[in-house]
Motif scaffolding. Structure first.
Motif, mmCIF file in Angstrom:
data_model
loop_
_atom_site.group_PDB
_atom_site.id
_atom_site.type_symbol
_atom_site.label_atom_id
_atom_site.label_comp_id
_atom_site.label_asym_id
_atom_site.label_seq_id
_atom_site.Cartn_x
_atom_site.Cartn_y
_atom_site.Cartn_z
ATOM 1 N N THR A 50 0.878 -1.281 -0.163
ATOM 2 C CA THR A 50 -0.042 0.083 0.044
ATOM 3 C C THR A 50 0.977 1.102 0.059
ATOM 4 O O THR A 50 0.441 2.361 -0.660
ATOM 5 C CB THR A 50 -0.931 0.068 1.374
ATOM 6 N N THR A 51 1.864 1.134 0.773
ATOM 7 C CA THR A 51 2.508 2.528 1.017
ATOM 8 C C THR A 51 4.005 2.871 0.108
ATOM 9 O O THR A 51 4.242 3.911 -0.156
ATOM 10 C CB THR A 51 3.347 2.512 2.418
ATOM 11 N N LEU A 52 4.466 1.572 -0.437
ATOM 12 C CA LEU A 52 5.608 1.635 -1.134
ATOM 13 C C LEU A 52 5.609 1.203 -2.515
ATOM 14 O O LEU A 52 6.443 1.834 -3.485
ATOM 15 C CB LEU A 52 6.746 0.967 -0.522
ATOM 16 N N SER A 53 4.885 0.385 -3.060
ATOM 17 C CA SER A 53 4.723 -0.163 -4.206
ATOM 18 C C SER A 53 4.281 0.599 -5.381
ATOM 19 O O SER A 53 4.751 0.542 -6.482
ATOM 20 C CB SER A 53 3.766 -1.866 -4.331
ATOM 21 N N GLY A 54 3.282 1.688 -5.087
ATOM 22 C CA GLY A 54 2.767 2.575 -6.262
ATOM 23 C C GLY A 54 1.915 1.710 -6.989
ATOM 24 O O GLY A 54 1.492 2.282 -8.026
ATOM 25 N N ASN A 55 1.108 0.527 -6.632
ATOM 26 C CA ASN A 55 0.396 -0.331 -7.315
ATOM 27 C C ASN A 55 -1.164 -0.114 -6.519
ATOM 28 O O ASN A 55 -1.786 -1.217 -6.659
ATOM 29 C CB ASN A 55 0.826 -1.429 -7.649
ATOM 30 N N ASN A 219 -1.877 20.938 -23.361
ATOM 31 C CA ASN A 219 -0.722 19.948 -22.874
ATOM 32 C C ASN A 219 -0.587 20.109 -21.149
ATOM 33 O O ASN A 219 -0.367 19.273 -20.566
ATOM 34 C CB ASN A 219 0.523 20.301 -23.538
ATOM 35 N N ASP A 220 -0.823 21.369 -20.656
ATOM 36 C CA ASP A 220 -0.477 21.477 -19.375
ATOM 37 C C ASP A 220 -1.863 20.806 -18.595
ATOM 38 O O ASP A 220 -1.700 20.354 -17.469
ATOM 39 C CB ASP A 220 -0.678 23.250 -18.768
ATOM 40 N N LEU A 221 -3.051 21.070 -19.089
ATOM 41 C CA LEU A 221 -4.220 20.571 -18.241
ATOM 42 C C LEU A 221 -4.026 18.935 -18.259
ATOM 43 O O LEU A 221 -4.029 18.193 -17.453
ATOM 44 C CB LEU A 221 -5.515 20.854 -19.030
ATOM 45 N N ARG A 222 -3.668 18.292 -19.542
ATOM 46 C CA ARG A 222 -3.401 16.930 -19.666
ATOM 47 C C ARG A 222 -2.459 16.479 -18.902
ATOM 48 O O ARG A 222 -2.718 15.253 -18.217
ATOM 49 C CB ARG A 222 -3.016 16.537 -21.043
ATOM 50 N N LYS A 223 -1.453 17.322 -18.603
ATOM 51 C CA LYS A 223 -0.177 16.857 -17.694
ATOM 52 C C LYS A 223 -0.894 16.514 -16.050
ATOM 53 O O LYS A 223 -0.429 15.830 -15.437
ATOM 54 C CB LYS A 223 0.856 17.573 -17.595
ATOM 55 N N GLN A 224 -1.667 17.641 -15.662
ATOM 56 C CA GLN A 224 -2.245 17.703 -14.484
ATOM 57 C C GLN A 224 -3.120 16.636 -14.163
ATOM 58 O O GLN A 224 -3.058 15.830 -13.027
ATOM 59 C CB GLN A 224 -2.888 19.070 -14.218
ATOM 60 N N ILE A 225 -3.834 16.301 -15.208
ATOM 61 C CA ILE A 225 -4.923 14.851 -15.176
ATOM 62 C C ILE A 225 -4.014 13.731 -14.910
ATOM 63 O O ILE A 225 -4.325 13.176 -13.911
ATOM 64 C CB ILE A 225 -5.728 15.055 -16.302
ATOM 65 N N LEU A 226 -2.986 13.659 -15.666
ATOM 66 C CA LEU A 226 -2.181 12.465 -15.463
ATOM 67 C C LEU A 226 -1.464 12.315 -14.510
ATOM 68 O O LEU A 226 -1.156 11.162 -13.832
ATOM 69 C CB LEU A 226 -1.314 12.312 -16.986
ATOM 70 N N GLN A 227 -0.905 13.372 -13.742
ATOM 71 C CA GLN A 227 -0.188 13.551 -12.664
ATOM 72 C C GLN A 227 -1.173 12.964 -11.436
ATOM 73 O O GLN A 227 -0.809 12.195 -10.679
ATOM 74 C CB GLN A 227 0.343 14.757 -12.241
ATOM 75 N N ASN A 228 -2.445 13.503 -11.442
ATOM 76 C CA ASN A 228 -3.433 13.126 -10.529
ATOM 77 C C ASN A 228 -3.767 11.645 -10.657
ATOM 78 O O ASN A 228 -4.084 10.885 -9.734
ATOM 79 C CB ASN A 228 -4.554 13.886 -10.675
ATOM 80 N N ALA A 234 -0.738 5.447 -6.845
ATOM 81 C CA ALA A 234 0.252 5.349 -5.810
ATOM 82 C C ALA A 234 -0.155 5.564 -4.539
ATOM 83 O O ALA A 234 0.486 4.816 -3.419
ATOM 84 C CB ALA A 234 1.437 6.295 -6.050
ATOM 85 N N PHE A 235 -1.072 6.347 -4.270
ATOM 86 C CA PHE A 235 -1.714 6.832 -2.969
ATOM 87 C C PHE A 235 -3.102 6.536 -3.169
ATOM 88 O O PHE A 235 -4.024 7.467 -2.918
ATOM 89 C CB PHE A 235 -1.193 8.097 -2.554
ATOM 90 N N PRO A 236 -3.790 5.466 -3.058
ATOM 91 C CA PRO A 236 -5.258 5.145 -3.195
ATOM 92 C C PRO A 236 -5.993 5.640 -2.403
ATOM 93 O O PRO A 236 -7.271 5.869 -2.500
ATOM 94 C CB PRO A 236 -5.229 3.735 -3.290
ATOM 95 N N MET A 237 -5.518 6.010 -1.151
ATOM 96 C CA MET A 237 -6.274 6.547 -0.159
ATOM 97 C C MET A 237 -6.854 7.864 -0.530
ATOM 98 O O MET A 237 -8.140 8.225 0.010
ATOM 99 C CB MET A 237 -5.253 6.714 1.133
#
Length: 351
Positions: A50-55, A219-228, A234-237
């Protein structure tokens, strides 16, 4: 190399001694120790996944948080949403600590000699072993109770280290979750500034006939969506930090944006730069949904109701296509965040 060889010999000697001590114990005591070690191993497998795998979540955390989310969603009052994220974090952490404690307690109650009084060297009672287990896992030690055997000394050292790992890694994870939650809200607020409802956002983009403003920010908006989306995995919580305010609910704002983009795309032919840019944004939103925690729930999706809501676009000369996988994913994601398509299409004056 000599130092490495010495360290390897010490490592082999450690496990050799540990094995010999276990053999000296009777079968029932050994099984109890092994059972405790299995509980601890499963706890840390779930914790590190949960905390380290990013999956996403481990198995225990996934089922626990889904159950808790459903209990919160069934509550008719949205006032509880403000405490949802805190509840998920505290309960999940408590379960990890509880399982770790149960495993350690099983070990320290396996045999009388596992824990003894530091002064009289008499076997500790169960209450005293409970007390001893608590201090070992908190990495503290008063000395009034001590390990009474070689096996106990070895396991005490290991368990005190595991308690330290869980506490420190858990705090680091907590900070990462808070940062990911703030990032989600930032993107939600950004989309909400484009307009208070689907119509306002549509009209905002339509003012620019060639969509130059949208294309420059795409491009910036797409980048923000993909980052989220990456933070989502990575942090499903973060998915369980619910909100009762539409402008800070990212899944609602993404649904609104997606509906507007789908309509805008109908105005442009395939191959045009406008069509291509709109497709990249829609694909980014779809990727966000793909990485989400909730799969499409067929029982939740009502295409007839959605088609009725989408009939709103007929006044602009547009008709949506039939149900898609993306629609079903949005339905599930909206529902388990405490929202619905009806609120996506709610007009600003109705809020």
């Amino acid at each position: 190399m000599p130092e490495a060889a010495v360290a390897l010999e010490k490592f082999k000697s450690f496990f050799s001694n540990f094995k010999e001590v276990l053999i000296k114990l009777n079968a029932m005591d050994s099984l109890q120790i092994i059972g405790g070690l299995v509980v601890i191993a499963l706890t840390f497998l779930d914790f590190f996944h949960t905390t380290l795998s990013g999956n996403g979540f481990g198995f225990i955390s996934r089922e626990l948080n889904r159950l808790l989310n459903r209990l919160i969603i069934r509550n008719r009052s949205r006032s509880i949403y403000r405490y949802s994220g805190l509840a998920h974090l505290l309960i999940t952490t408590s379960v990890w600590l509880g399982l770790l404690f149960c495993g350690a307690f099983l070990i320290f109650t396996a045999k009388e000699e596992m824990v003894v009084n530091g002064s009289t060297f008499l076997p500790a009672t169960e209450d005293e072993r409970f007390y001893y287990t608590s201090y070992v896992l908190s990495t503290l030690g008063i000395g009034d109770f001590v390990p009474g055997s070689e096996t106990s000394r070895i396991l005490t050292g290991i368990l005190s280290f595991t308690g330290f790992i869980l506490i420190t890694t858990g705090l680091t994870y907590l900070l990462s979750v808070v940062q990911a939650v703030l990032s989600k809200k930032e993107l939600a607020f950004f989309i909400s500034t484009l307009g208070g409802d689907v119509e306002e956002i549509y009209q905002f983009f339509k003012k620019d006939q060639n969509l130059d403003g949208l294309l420059s920010d795409a491009n910036d908006l797409r980048k923000q969506i993909l980052q989220n989306a990456s933070s989502y995995l990575a942090f499903p919580m973060t998915n369980y930090f619910l909100t009762k305010k539409r402008n800070s609910a990212l899944i609602v704002q993404l649904a609104i944006l997606s509906e507007v983009l789908m309509v805008l795309r109908m105005d442009w032919k395939e191959g045009s730069i406008q069509h291509a840019k709109l497709c990249t944004l829609i694909n980014a939103i779809e990727k966000y949904l793909d990485l989400g925690l909730e799969g499409p729930d067929k029982d939740l999706h009502n295409q007839e109701k959605l088609d009725t809501l989408r009939s709103f676009w007929q006044k602009y000369g547009h008709t949506f296509k039939k149900s898609t996988e993306m629609d079903r994913r949005f339905t599930s994601s909206l529902y388990y965040a405490g929202w619905s398509w009806k609120e996506v299409y709610k007009m600003k004056e109705q809020l």
